[in-house]
Write a protein that holds these residues in place. Structure first.
Motif, PDB file in Angstrom:
ATOM      1  N   UNK A 476      -0.933  -2.180 -23.578  1.00  0.00           N
ATOM      2  CA  UNK A 476       0.202  -3.019 -23.182  1.00  0.00           C
ATOM      3  C   UNK A 476      -0.313  -4.241 -22.414  1.00  0.00           C
ATOM      4  N   UNK A 477       0.066  -5.423 -22.859  1.00  0.00           N
ATOM      5  CA  UNK A 477      -0.426  -6.656 -22.243  1.00  0.00           C
ATOM      6  C   UNK A 477       0.544  -7.053 -21.143  1.00  0.00           C
ATOM      7  N   UNK A 478       0.157  -6.781 -19.919  1.00  0.00           N
ATOM      8  CA  UNK A 478       1.052  -6.965 -18.786  1.00  0.00           C
ATOM      9  C   UNK A 478       0.955  -8.374 -18.228  1.00  0.00           C
ATOM     10  N   UNK A 479       2.040  -8.826 -17.650  1.00  0.00           N
ATOM     11  CA  UNK A 479       2.070 -10.112 -16.973  1.00  0.00           C
ATOM     12  C   UNK A 479       1.564  -9.923 -15.550  1.00  0.00           C
ATOM     13  N   UNK A 480       0.963 -10.930 -14.909  1.00  0.00           N
ATOM     14  CA  UNK A 480       0.613 -12.186 -15.558  1.00  0.00           C
ATOM     15  C   UNK A 480      -0.739 -12.090 -16.264  1.00  0.00           C
ATOM     16  N   UNK A 481      -1.004 -13.027 -17.122  1.00  0.00           N
ATOM     17  CA  UNK A 481      -2.334 -13.232 -17.723  1.00  0.00           C
ATOM     18  C   UNK A 481      -2.777 -12.145 -18.689  1.00  0.00           C
ATOM     19  N   UNK A 482      -1.863 -11.293 -19.167  1.00  0.00           N
ATOM     20  CA  UNK A 482      -2.205 -10.243 -20.139  1.00  0.00           C
ATOM     21  C   UNK A 482      -3.313  -9.326 -19.604  1.00  0.00           C
ATOM     22  N   UNK A 483      -3.213  -8.945 -18.344  1.00  0.00           N
ATOM     23  CA  UNK A 483      -4.253  -8.142 -17.697  1.00  0.00           C
ATOM     24  C   UNK A 483      -4.342  -6.745 -18.305  1.00  0.00           C
ATOM     25  N   UNK A 484      -5.567  -6.258 -18.474  1.00  0.00           N
ATOM     26  CA  UNK A 484      -5.775  -4.912 -19.000  1.00  0.00           C
ATOM     27  C   UNK A 484      -6.711  -4.108 -18.095  1.00  0.00           C
ATOM     28  N   UNK A 485      -6.958  -4.580 -16.867  1.00  0.00           N
ATOM     29  CA  UNK A 485      -7.714  -3.797 -15.892  1.00  0.00           C
ATOM     30  C   UNK A 485      -6.843  -2.641 -15.401  1.00  0.00           C
ATOM     31  N   UNK A 486      -7.401  -1.444 -15.373  1.00  0.00           N
ATOM     32  CA  UNK A 486      -6.609  -0.276 -14.989  1.00  0.00           C
ATOM     33  C   UNK A 486      -6.522  -0.169 -13.477  1.00  0.00           C
ATOM     34  N   UNK A 487      -5.302  -0.019 -12.973  1.00  0.00           N
ATOM     35  CA  UNK A 487      -4.999   0.059 -11.556  1.00  0.00           C
ATOM     36  C   UNK A 487      -4.998   1.517 -11.093  1.00  0.00           C
ATOM     37  N   UNK A 488      -4.867   1.790  -9.793  1.00  0.00           N
ATOM     38  CA  UNK A 488      -4.836   3.184  -9.315  1.00  0.00           C
ATOM     39  C   UNK A 488      -3.751   4.032  -9.967  1.00  0.00           C
ATOM     40  N   UNK A 489      -2.679   3.377 -10.401  1.00  0.00           N
ATOM     41  CA  UNK A 489      -1.589   4.130 -11.047  1.00  0.00           C
ATOM     42  C   UNK A 489      -1.966   4.615 -12.437  1.00  0.00           C
ATOM     43  N   UNK A 490      -3.057   4.074 -13.004  1.00  0.00           N
ATOM     44  CA  UNK A 490      -3.442   4.417 -14.367  1.00  0.00           C
ATOM     45  C   UNK A 490      -2.931   3.448 -15.395  1.00  0.00           C
ATOM     46  N   UNK A 491      -2.083   2.507 -14.983  1.00  0.00           N
ATOM     47  CA  UNK A 491      -1.565   1.492 -15.886  1.00  0.00           C
ATOM     48  C   UNK A 491      -2.401   0.224 -15.768  1.00  0.00           C
ATOM     49  N   UNK A 492      -2.502  -0.573 -16.852  1.00  0.00           N
ATOM     50  CA  UNK A 492      -3.240  -1.828 -16.765  1.00  0.00           C
ATOM     51  C   UNK A 492      -2.416  -2.887 -16.021  1.00  0.00           C
ATOM     52  N   UNK A 493      -3.103  -3.781 -15.328  1.00  0.00           N
ATOM     53  CA  UNK A 493      -2.414  -4.843 -14.606  1.00  0.00           C
ATOM     54  C   UNK A 493      -3.373  -5.692 -13.791  1.00  0.00           C
ATOM     55  N   UNK A 494      -2.787  -6.560 -13.000  1.00  0.00           N
ATOM     56  CA  UNK A 494      -3.564  -7.481 -12.179  1.00  0.00           C
ATOM     57  C   UNK A 494      -3.976  -6.814 -10.866  1.00  0.00           C
ATOM     58  N   UNK A 495      -5.244  -6.982 -10.496  1.00  0.00           N
ATOM     59  CA  UNK A 495      -5.746  -6.413  -9.251  1.00  0.00           C
ATOM     60  C   UNK A 495      -5.412  -7.378  -8.114  1.00  0.00           C
ATOM     61  N   UNK A 496      -4.767  -6.869  -7.085  1.00  0.00           N
ATOM     62  CA  UNK A 496      -4.404  -7.660  -5.911  1.00  0.00           C
ATOM     63  C   UNK A 496      -5.004  -6.961  -4.691  1.00  0.00           C
ATOM     64  N   UNK A 497      -5.889  -7.645  -3.999  1.00  0.00           N
ATOM     65  CA  UNK A 497      -6.546  -7.046  -2.837  1.00  0.00           C
ATOM     66  C   UNK A 497      -6.946  -8.154  -1.871  1.00  0.00           C
ATOM     67  N   UNK A 498      -7.640  -7.796  -0.791  1.00  0.00           N
ATOM     68  CA  UNK A 498      -8.000  -8.792   0.213  1.00  0.00           C
ATOM     69  C   UNK A 498      -9.283  -8.375   0.913  1.00  0.00           C
ATOM     70  N   UNK A 499      -9.867  -9.331   1.607  1.00  0.00           N
ATOM     71  CA  UNK A 499     -11.051  -9.109   2.423  1.00  0.00           C
ATOM     72  C   UNK A 499     -10.863  -9.917   3.704  1.00  0.00           C
ATOM     73  N   UNK A 500     -10.766  -9.226   4.820  1.00  0.00           N
ATOM     74  CA  UNK A 500     -10.548  -9.877   6.110  1.00  0.00           C
ATOM     75  C   UNK A 500     -11.707  -9.535   7.043  1.00  0.00           C
ATOM     76  N   UNK A 501     -12.399 -10.561   7.534  1.00  0.00           N
ATOM     77  CA  UNK A 501     -13.567 -10.335   8.365  1.00  0.00           C
ATOM     78  C   UNK A 501     -13.624 -11.373   9.473  1.00  0.00           C
TER      79      UNK A 501
END
Length: 772
Positions: A476-501
């Motif tokens: 399944x080509x998910x929005x945005x950008x047709x992401x196919x990276x698998x997330x913790x839920x097991x579904x493909x999608x866009x990875x959203x994270x951060x780095x604070x230092x």
């Protein structure tokens, strides 16, 4: 005989010294006494009085030696090295501390400034060398005054300033490969208290690279840069400097020189396309000579870059009193880049990549500084906001463009996209003090607290075609950008994270001046470089982990002497760096794509060495500078990385990449009068460096591969000669790499081949310039 031995000894001794100060006959960038004035500590000082290791060269000498970009500084600044990534991003390092990445949007460890205005990303600095008064290369961590991404050092270009009378000049160059460069400036008053300086340069050159398999050429150069400076002094206490600059690059991307087949995936080819690619790359006639011009690429493609940059900056100084000044430096920078890249370096289509980048940065510095005789101080703060968007579109046919599910069951795909979007907010407060305990003894101290919040969005995405990665798998080509990276839920999608230092940089220095022409100093400095996120085809969100911030604890002791009434200037330094969590481009196994480039942290390294430099003026008109840096680097165990061959290795005991043990530079110029209206000059420069490795783990491959990722040592010789007329005209003939030395500054393994990035062949030409 005795005199001959003494002369020979002096020549041998001077060959281990580096170019530090190059005083010019017209004193461009110098004071009345011929001293170079620098702003390394964000105030104007004699170079001889600054307790730092600095290379400072005037704009006139840069012009004579043909130093027109930051990459050329390797010829004049000991300890400074340059190499080019396959995507064209320049990689600068000082004393072995550098950050290698193929990405557009990763901050370097050597930051570049124009008049203290930051150019936070290396690609932004292409036009910085236009119409400069001088350049200053500051070595060692510069985090207390120049920000956290300066663990290696900083380069400060000082632009030639507007004048209160009308003046101008031009320079025209014609050289090999139909090179034609034109540069000019005009400067003068607009109204009472308002002056300007407008400068521009255009560079063009025909193809210089030759295909190793057919009659074809590549390598056109087309670059234009301009800058407008406006100075306004509405009152005796208020001074405003406006800087508007920009450039455009429509040059071809440099083609790499493929040297052998090294597939990133060990899975046997199982589809008609991968079988054909394997056969073609196995049978390909790889280049074996050291001819700089030889390379290869897919025929029939357009390899022109489309890069644009502009910056608007304002430096406002208000003199609160005769001793105290309030300074505000604001800037907005905008970089758009597009680079088409033949990654495999052959005439067979294995991997073709286009790299799109868009970076916007806003920076604001506000500081209060004072000079109260024995006590000098500066306190201030910084704010930075960056948005960095990068898209890599890949069209691949090579070893990892297949998915094998079992005997006789394989799926072919031909494209995928990689997204990397980051937003960075950084804040800092800093202070620096300089206190004279006695007329000879002084202490300095500086500290900066920095906090950075970095937000990341990215993924591996389908390229939107019926044969793209996600489409052939039916994902399944998910929005945005047709992401196919698998997330913790097991579904493909866009990875959203951060780095604070956050971190605290600091510097302590003890300085002793026994006379006005002598300085002894000792420094201890702690500096940091912020972390970040890489770009790779991550099937799982777990593969998009950031590199964390790196740090350097640097110890340095040095001296600066002027002897025999300025006939000889000597300076030198010994240093030791405790290097933690070094960021570098390593490798990682990413199923199903195989061995791919990946940003990694190297836990512990150490660096030590020394630099010595001299400028000798034995007779009127003759100036000899020579010098060198010795560098000993080691990675400490354990240092787990993946080698360029895809094997997990412990890099402990290896040298840091691109850190040659020895670098030696020298220059000599003799100016003499022919008559009262005509003089001549003869000059030449030489630069030498020993070998280094291009990557960690490079010597752990199969039998016979020990030198595949070795950057051989090399020596480059440049020559020049010219006439200077009394009316301000100069005519100069010049040659660079006159011995046509075959050399390379990088070896890369991005896809199914390993390839060299070569240096320039012999070039020569004539330059006519004038000032009026």
């Amino acid at each position: 005989m005795k005199r001959a031995v003494i002369r020979a000894s002096l020549l041998v001794a001077s060959s281990i010294y580096s170019i530090s100060v190059q005083a010019q006959a017209d004193n461009n960038g110098a004071n009345r006494d011929g001293d170079i004035i620098v702003t390394a500590q964000k105030r104007s000082e004699r170079l001889q009085d600054v307790p730092l290791s600095i290379t400072a060269v005037t704009g006139d000498q840069l012009g004579k030696q043909g130093i027109s970009s930051a990459a050329d500084l390797e010829k004049i600044a000991p300890g400074f090295t340059y190499r080019q990534s396959q995507n064209g991003t320049p990689v600068f390092a000082i004393r072995g501390i550098g950050f290698y990445s193929e990405q557009v949007a990763n901050a370097p460890t050597v930051t570049i400034y124009t008049d203290q205005i930051p150019l936070p990303y290396a690609r932004m600095a292409e036009g910085a060398a236009l119409d400069v008064e001088r350049v200053e290369v500051l070595k060692g961590p510069q985090g207390t005054l120049f920000g956290q991404n300066s663990t290696g050092g900083a380069i400060n270009y000082v632009a030639a300033k507007p004048t209160d009378h009308f003046t101008g000049g031009f320079s025209l160059t014609y050289g090999r490969f139909n090179q034609f460069d034109a540069e000019g400036y005009v400067s003068g008053p607009i109204a009472e208290g308002l002056t300007f300086r407008l400068a521009a340069r255009h560079e063009s050159r025909d193809d210089w690279q030759k295909s190793s398999t057919r009659d074809d050429k590549s390598g056109q150069h087309n670059f234009t840069v301009g800058r407008l400076l406006v100075d306004w002094e509405p009152s005796d206490r208020l001074h405003v400097e406006l800087n508007i600059n920009g450039w455009r690059d429509r040059s071809d991307t440099q083609q790499s020189q493929a040297r052998g087949y090294l597939p990133v995936s060990e899975t046997p080819p199982a589809t008609p396309q991968t079988i054909a690619t394997n056969a073609a790359l196995t049978a390909y006639p790889y280049i074996t000579s050291n001819d700089n011009r030889l390379a290869d690429w897919d025929p029939g493609r357009d390899y022109r870059r489309d890069d644009e940059f502009y910056q608007v900056a304002a430096n406002i100084r208000y003199d609160v009193s005769d001793e105290i000044r309030l300074i505000s430096i604001s800037s907005y920078s905008h970089l758009k880049s597009f680079a088409p890249i033949d990654v495999d370096g052959t005439d067979h289509h294995a991997l073709f990549l286009t790299q799109d980048g868009l970076i916007k940065t806003f920076t604001q510095e506000l500081r209060l500084e004072g000079d109260m005789g024995r006590f000098k101080w500066v306190f201030g703060g910084n704010y930075e906001h960056h948005t960095a968007n990068e898209l890599q579109r890949t069209d691949l046919r090579g070893s990892n463009s297949q998915l094998v599910f079992g005997p006789g069951v394989a799926v072919q795909f031909d494209g995928l996209d990689l997204y990397n979007d980051q937003k960075i907010n950084a804040k800092a407060v800093f202070g620096n003090v300089d206190f004279k305990l006695t007329d000879q003894l002084s202490v300095q101290g500086g500290i900066r607290y920095a906090k950075e919040d970095r937000d990341f969005k990215g993924c591996l995405a389908d390229n939107g075609t019926p044969t793209g990665f996600g489409a052939v798998l039916g994902l399944p080509l998910t929005a945005p950008n047709r992401c196919v990276t698998f997330l913790p839920s097991g579904a493909p999608g866009q990875v959203v994270t951060s780095l604070n230092q956050d971190n605290v940089s600091w510097r302590v220095s003890l300085n002793y001046k026994p006379s006005s022409d002598a300085l002894l100093y000792a420094n201890v400095t702690k500096g940091y470089k912020s972390g970040g996120f890489g770009t790779l085809p991550a099937v799982s969100y777990q593969q998009l982990q950031p590199v964390t911030q790196e740090s350097v604890l640097a110890y340095e002791a040095g001296f600066k002497f002027s002897l025999f009434d300025r006939v000889l200037d000597l300076s030198g330094a010994a240093f030791y760096d405790d290097y933690r969590d070094k960021q570098t481009q390593g490798s990682v196994i990413v199923p199903p794509f195989g061995n791919l480039p990946y940003l990694v942290n190297v836990p512990k390294s150490r660096i030590y060495g020394f630099e010595l430099d001299a400028t000798l003026r034995p007779v009127t008109g003759l100036r000899i500078t020579a010098g060198g840096t010795y560098l000993n680097t080691r990675v400490k165990s354990p240092a787990p990385v993946a080698s360029p061959f895809g094997e997990p290795v412990d890099a402990g005991g290896e040298r840091l990449p691109n850190a040659p043990k020895w670098q030696i530079q020298g220059d000599a110029e003799y100016d003499f009068a022919i008559n009262k209206d005509l003089s001549a000059f003869l000059g030449g420069s030489i630069s030498f460096r020993t070998s280094s490795d291009a990557a960690l783990g490079a010597r752990t491959g199969p039998a016979g591969s020990e030198d595949w990722f070795k950057i051989d040592g090399y020596t480059l010789l440049d020559l020049r000669a010219g006439l200077e007329f009394g009316n301000g005209y100069r005519v100069q003939i010049w040659g660079k790499n006159v011995t046509n030395k075959g050399y390379w500054n990088n070896v890369v393994h991005i896809y199914d081949t390993y390839a060299r990035i070569t240096g320039q062949p012999a070039t020569y030409g004539v330059t006519v310039s004038a000032k009026f």
